[in-house]
Scaffold this motif. Structure first.
Motif, PDB file in Angstrom:
ATOM      1  N   VAL A   4       0.845  -1.191   0.000  1.00 15.32           N
ATOM      2  CA  VAL A   4       0.000   0.000   0.000  1.00 15.32           C
ATOM      3  C   VAL A   4       0.884   1.246   0.000  1.00 15.32           C
ATOM      4  CG1 VAL A   4      -1.543   1.388   1.438  1.00 15.32           C
ATOM      5  CG2 VAL A   4      -2.006  -1.052   1.112  1.00 15.32           C
ATOM      6  N   PHE A   5       0.527   2.205  -0.841  1.00 12.07           N
ATOM      7  CA  PHE A   5       1.111   3.548  -0.768  1.00 12.07           C
ATOM      8  C   PHE A   5      -0.019   4.519  -0.475  1.00 12.07           C
ATOM      9  CE2 PHE A   5       1.743   7.713  -2.637  1.00 12.07           C
ATOM     10  CZ  PHE A   5       2.959   8.087  -2.077  1.00 12.07           C
ATOM     11  N   VAL A   6       0.204   5.447   0.464  1.00 14.65           N
ATOM     12  CA  VAL A   6      -0.816   6.424   0.824  1.00 14.65           C
ATOM     13  C   VAL A   6      -0.366   7.808   0.366  1.00 14.65           C
ATOM     14  CG1 VAL A   6      -2.172   7.461   2.677  1.00 14.65           C
ATOM     15  CG2 VAL A   6      -1.556   5.034   2.779  1.00 14.65           C
ATOM     16  N   GLY A   7      -1.204   8.449  -0.449  1.00 16.30           N
ATOM     17  CA  GLY A   7      -0.844   9.709  -1.092  1.00 16.30           C
ATOM     18  C   GLY A   7      -1.021  10.930  -0.213  1.00 16.30           C
ATOM     19  N   GLY A   8      -0.949  12.087  -0.882  1.00 17.94           N
ATOM     20  CA  GLY A   8      -0.939  13.353  -0.167  1.00 17.94           C
ATOM     21  C   GLY A   8       0.343  13.556   0.590  1.00 17.94           C
ATOM     22  N   SER A   9       1.352  12.743   0.284  1.00 14.38           N
ATOM     23  CA  SER A   9       2.587  12.727   1.068  1.00 14.38           C
ATOM     24  C   SER A   9       3.849  12.931   0.227  1.00 14.38           C
ATOM     25  CB  SER A   9       2.694  11.402   1.828  1.00 14.38           C
ATOM     26  OG  SER A   9       2.670  10.285   0.946  1.00 14.38           O
ATOM     27  N   LEU A  10       3.766  12.693  -1.078  1.00 15.75           N
ATOM     28  CA  LEU A  10       4.900  13.009  -1.952  1.00 15.75           C
ATOM     29  C   LEU A  10       4.853  14.464  -2.402  1.00 15.75           C
ATOM     30  CD1 LEU A  10       5.257   9.863  -4.265  1.00 15.75           C
ATOM     31  CD2 LEU A  10       6.916  10.704  -2.579  1.00 15.75           C
ATOM     32  N   ARG A  11       3.694  15.078  -2.254  1.00 19.61           N
ATOM     33  CA  ARG A  11       3.527  16.503  -2.473  1.00 19.61           C
ATOM     34  C   ARG A  11       3.111  17.129  -1.151  1.00 19.61           C
ATOM     35  NH1 ARG A  11       6.392  15.910  -5.974  1.00 19.61           N
ATOM     36  NH2 ARG A  11       6.102  16.175  -8.226  1.00 19.61           N
ATOM     37  N   ASN A  12       3.282  18.422  -1.016  1.00 23.16           N
ATOM     38  CA  ASN A  12       3.099  19.073   0.281  1.00 23.16           C
ATOM     39  C   ASN A  12       1.612  19.277   0.601  1.00 23.16           C
ATOM     40  OD1 ASN A  12       3.817  20.246   2.690  1.00 23.16           O
ATOM     41  ND2 ASN A  12       4.221  22.262   1.807  1.00 23.16           N
ATOM     42  N   VAL A  13       0.911  18.159   0.731  1.00 17.06           N
ATOM     43  CA  VAL A  13      -0.511  18.172   1.068  1.00 17.06           C
ATOM     44  C   VAL A  13      -0.702  17.948   2.568  1.00 17.06           C
ATOM     45  CG1 VAL A  13      -2.720  16.990   0.707  1.00 17.06           C
ATOM     46  CG2 VAL A  13      -1.199  17.426  -1.237  1.00 17.06           C
ATOM     47  N   GLY A  14       0.119  17.102   3.150  1.00 16.87           N
ATOM     48  CA  GLY A  14       0.010  16.827   4.582  1.00 16.87           C
ATOM     49  C   GLY A  14      -0.283  15.391   4.914  1.00 16.87           C
ATOM     50  N   GLY A  15      -0.479  14.569   3.865  1.00 15.28           N
ATOM     51  CA  GLY A  15      -0.685  13.143   4.084  1.00 15.28           C
ATOM     52  C   GLY A  15      -2.131  12.776   4.340  1.00 15.28           C
ATOM     53  N   HIS A  16      -2.370  11.459   4.377  1.00 20.05           N
ATOM     54  CA  HIS A  16      -3.687  10.913   4.708  1.00 20.05           C
ATOM     55  C   HIS A  16      -3.480   9.739   5.658  1.00 20.05           C
ATOM     56  CE1 HIS A  16      -5.856  13.540   2.041  1.00 20.05           C
ATOM     57  NE2 HIS A  16      -5.060  13.212   1.032  1.00 20.05           N
ATOM     58  N   ASN A  17      -4.573   9.114   6.043  1.00 21.60           N
ATOM     59  CA  ASN A  17      -4.548   8.108   7.105  1.00 21.60           C
ATOM     60  C   ASN A  17      -3.848   6.822   6.659  1.00 21.60           C
ATOM     61  OD1 ASN A  17      -4.990   6.597   9.382  1.00 21.60           O
ATOM     62  ND2 ASN A  17      -7.178   6.322   9.017  1.00 21.60           N
ATOM     63  N   ILE A  18      -2.656   6.585   7.190  1.00 13.27           N
ATOM     64  CA  ILE A  18      -1.904   5.378   6.836  1.00 13.27           C
ATOM     65  C   ILE A  18      -2.314   4.179   7.693  1.00 13.27           C
ATOM     66  CG2 ILE A  18       0.089   6.622   5.921  1.00 13.27           C
ATOM     67  CD1 ILE A  18       1.480   6.297   8.573  1.00 13.27           C
ATOM     68  N   LEU A  19      -3.124   4.418   8.726  1.00 10.90           N
ATOM     69  CA  LEU A  19      -3.513   3.312   9.608  1.00 10.90           C
ATOM     70  C   LEU A  19      -4.490   2.353   8.943  1.00 10.90           C
ATOM     71  CD1 LEU A  19      -3.926   5.150  13.030  1.00 10.90           C
ATOM     72  CD2 LEU A  19      -2.018   3.728  12.267  1.00 10.90           C
ATOM     73  N   GLU A  20      -5.188   2.790   7.894  1.00 13.73           N
ATOM     74  CA  GLU A  20      -6.113   1.884   7.211  1.00 13.73           C
ATOM     75  C   GLU A  20      -5.357   0.731   6.562  1.00 13.73           C
ATOM     76  OE1 GLU A  20      -9.824   4.838   6.095  1.00 13.73           O
ATOM     77  OE2 GLU A  20      -8.179   4.643   4.668  1.00 13.73           O
ATOM     78  N   GLY A  21      -4.163   1.006   6.039  1.00 21.12           N
ATOM     79  CA  GLY A  21      -3.334  -0.064   5.505  1.00 21.12           C
ATOM     80  C   GLY A  21      -2.850  -0.987   6.611  1.00 21.12           C
ATOM     81  N   CYS A  22      -2.434  -0.405   7.743  1.00 20.22           N
ATOM     82  CA  CYS A  22      -1.996  -1.211   8.890  1.00 20.22           C
ATOM     83  C   CYS A  22      -3.121  -2.106   9.391  1.00 20.22           C
ATOM     84  CB  CYS A  22      -1.528  -0.306  10.023  1.00 20.22           C
ATOM     85  SG  CYS A  22      -0.066   0.696   9.636  1.00 20.22           S
ATOM     86  N   LEU A  23      -4.342  -1.584   9.353  1.00 19.98           N
ATOM     87  CA  LEU A  23      -5.498  -2.333   9.816  1.00 19.98           C
ATOM     88  C   LEU A  23      -5.673  -3.641   9.053  1.00 19.98           C
ATOM     89  CD1 LEU A  23      -8.148  -2.315  11.539  1.00 19.98           C
ATOM     90  CD2 LEU A  23      -9.213  -1.079   9.658  1.00 19.98           C
ATOM     91  N   LEU A  24      -5.284  -3.641   7.795  1.00 18.20           N
ATOM     92  CA  LEU A  24      -5.403  -4.836   6.954  1.00 18.20           C
ATOM     93  C   LEU A  24      -4.098  -5.621   6.896  1.00 18.20           C
ATOM     94  CD1 LEU A  24      -8.138  -5.499   5.665  1.00 18.20           C
ATOM     95  CD2 LEU A  24      -7.911  -3.051   5.994  1.00 18.20           C
ATOM     96  N   LYS A  25      -3.157  -5.309   7.794  1.00 22.18           N
ATOM     97  CA  LYS A  25      -1.862  -6.005   7.895  1.00 22.18           C
ATOM     98  C   LYS A  25      -1.041  -5.874   6.619  1.00 22.18           C
ATOM     99  CE  LYS A  25      -2.942  -9.401  11.486  1.00 22.18           C
ATOM    100  NZ  LYS A  25      -2.884 -10.827  11.872  1.00 22.18           N
ATOM    101  N   LYS A  26      -1.034  -4.678   6.032  1.00 21.65           N
ATOM    102  CA  LYS A  26      -0.272  -4.437   4.810  1.00 21.65           C
ATOM    103  C   LYS A  26       0.923  -3.539   5.104  1.00 21.65           C
ATOM    104  CE  LYS A  26      -3.526  -6.631   2.692  1.00 21.65           C
ATOM    105  NZ  LYS A  26      -3.332  -7.997   2.158  1.00 21.65           N
TER     106      LYS A  26
END
Length: 429
Positions: free
Chosen positions: A330-352
């Protein structure tokens, strides 16, 4: 102050409402909910609220709505006889909310004009107003206070970017904050910041982050096979899901994907722009690069499986957890550009295993904890992203152990929902 606030809102609306409607029209999109935003609800919409006590929950957009899900489920159990109303500002948030079975009604959030808020409070007559994260609407808070309706901020956070702006206006903001019954903040830093903005110590409680309390059943083999079949993805091909991407990121992601395919790797990329209305421009970019793709909205019409090198472009909402469930990485966007990121815990929740860029200031604490736990990797640029993907694709065991460590992080930090529920009970006396 409130007269000035209403005047500023009115002047802003003269420009922003036509722009909002025109922008939707130029994109071929009919903007919804203008009547609701003016507090004009028809009787059929509010019928479900009549004769019942109402808890009004407000979550501005997609991220806040998803964060509120554990609390919404807990409220449904704790207050089975109440009606649960959720309002959103954005259409994407509204679409997510409408799929939550615990809610009785979903509406668009009204403009914070005095006359609109008075009308809405009369029609809805809530017993409690719950505002998710940091949405501060002076007229809503003021008129609720006048009617003795408790207003509680939950899962509150003050980002590095917003804190200086709040401090600049703290002389006006402080009196508004002091009208909240309680302010439930995610971290000690958030609590310190809202105190500096003018809140009172007796109002502020650190309750933790609701995002750690997200729940999802991990799919078994049969369910995972069915998911792959639903999305036309071969059971033997690794899947990379890039979620919540923004302009400027998709090019980096698809160029990296092309390099992996050119290496002879078998891989399918699932690309999920944060705002589905951007899919048209993303599709044009993919076509210009000569990359084969299919839209999620028409995948059901496809008779053959996606081939390695193809891209599934997701132009729908509400399927992120399903997509993360079938992902290998899983890659979570809003993070390679200066947006501030998004919730990365949803990937963790699925053990990814979760990858994300360096711009995570909206999720500073969460990204720090994920990195410390070894549940994800930060990539600074396209080169880092390529190296991380190569490493994880070549080492399935490392993917599995990274996913397990991220999942363990959620378990260790759970409990914000119950603490928040106690805060809401106390606010109602």
């Amino acid at each position: 102050m409130y007269l000035l606030y209403d005047a500023i809102l009115f002047l802003a609306a003269l420009f922003l409402v036509p722009y909002y409607l025109l922008r939707g029209a130029t994109r071929g999109k009919v903007r919804r909910g203008l009547g609701q935003r003016l507090g004009l609800f028809d009787s059929a919409q509010t019928q479900v609220l009549r004769g019942r006590k109402v808890i009004w929950i407000h979550a501005v957009s997609v991220g806040e709505t998803r964060a509120a899900i554990p609390l919404i489920k807990a409220l449904r159990k704790a207050y089975p006889d109440y009606s649960l109303l959720l309002t959103n500002v954005t259409e994407t948030g509204h679409d997510i909310a409408r799929k939550l079975p615990e809610l009785d009604l979903c509406l668009f959030f009204p403009f914070d004009f005095s006359f609109v808020i008075r009308r809405v409070l009369t029609k809805i007559d809530p017993r409690l107003i719950v505002i998710v994260e940091t949405e501060i609407w002076p007229n809503l808070i003021r008129f609720a206070r006048q009617r003795n309706i408790p207003v509680v901020l939950v899962n509150g956070r003050i980002s590095d970017r917003s804190f200086p702006r709040y401090m600049f206006g703290r002389r006006l903001l402080g009196p508004v904050l002091r009208q909240f019954n309680s302010l439930g903040m995610q971290t000690e830093l958030d609590a310190e910041r809202i105190l500096a903005m003018g809140a009172l110590p007796e109002q502020v409680v650190v309750t933790g982050n609701l995002k750690f309390d997200l729940h999802a059943s991990l799919p078994g083999k049969d369910e995972l096979d069915q998911l792959r079949e639903d999305f036309c993805i071969d059971k033997q091909i690794p899947v990379w899901v890039a979620g919540s991407t923004h302009a400027g990121e998709e090019q980096i992601l698809v160029d990296t994907y092309k390099r992996l395919i050119d290496q002879g790797r078998r891989l399918v990329l699932v690309l999920v722009p944060r705002h589905p209305e951007r899919c048209k421009s993303v599709a044009e970019m993919l076509q210009a690069k000569g990359l084969p793709m299919v839209m999620r909205s028409v995948i059901d019409q496809r008779s053959e499986l996606l081939r390695s090198g193809e891209i599934l472009l997701v132009d729908t909402v509400g399927e992120m957890l399903k997509l993360y469930a079938l992902a290998d990485i899983v890659f979570v966007g809003g993070s390679l550009r200066n947006v501030g990121g998004h919730n990365i815990l949803e990937g963790c929740l699925l053990k990814k295993p979760v990858l994300f860029g360096p711009h995570m200031h909206n999720f500073k604490e969460i990204s720090r904890l994920v990195l410390e736990a070894g549940g994800g990797m930060m990539v600074d640029d396209a080169g880092d992203l390529l190296n991380a993907l190569e490493r994880l694709l070549d080492h399935p065991q490392e993917r599995g152990s990274m996913g397990k460590r991220g999942y363990g992080l959620l378990s260790r930090n759970a409990g914000a929902t119950e603490r928040t529920l106690e805060l809401l009970r106390a606010a109602q006396g």
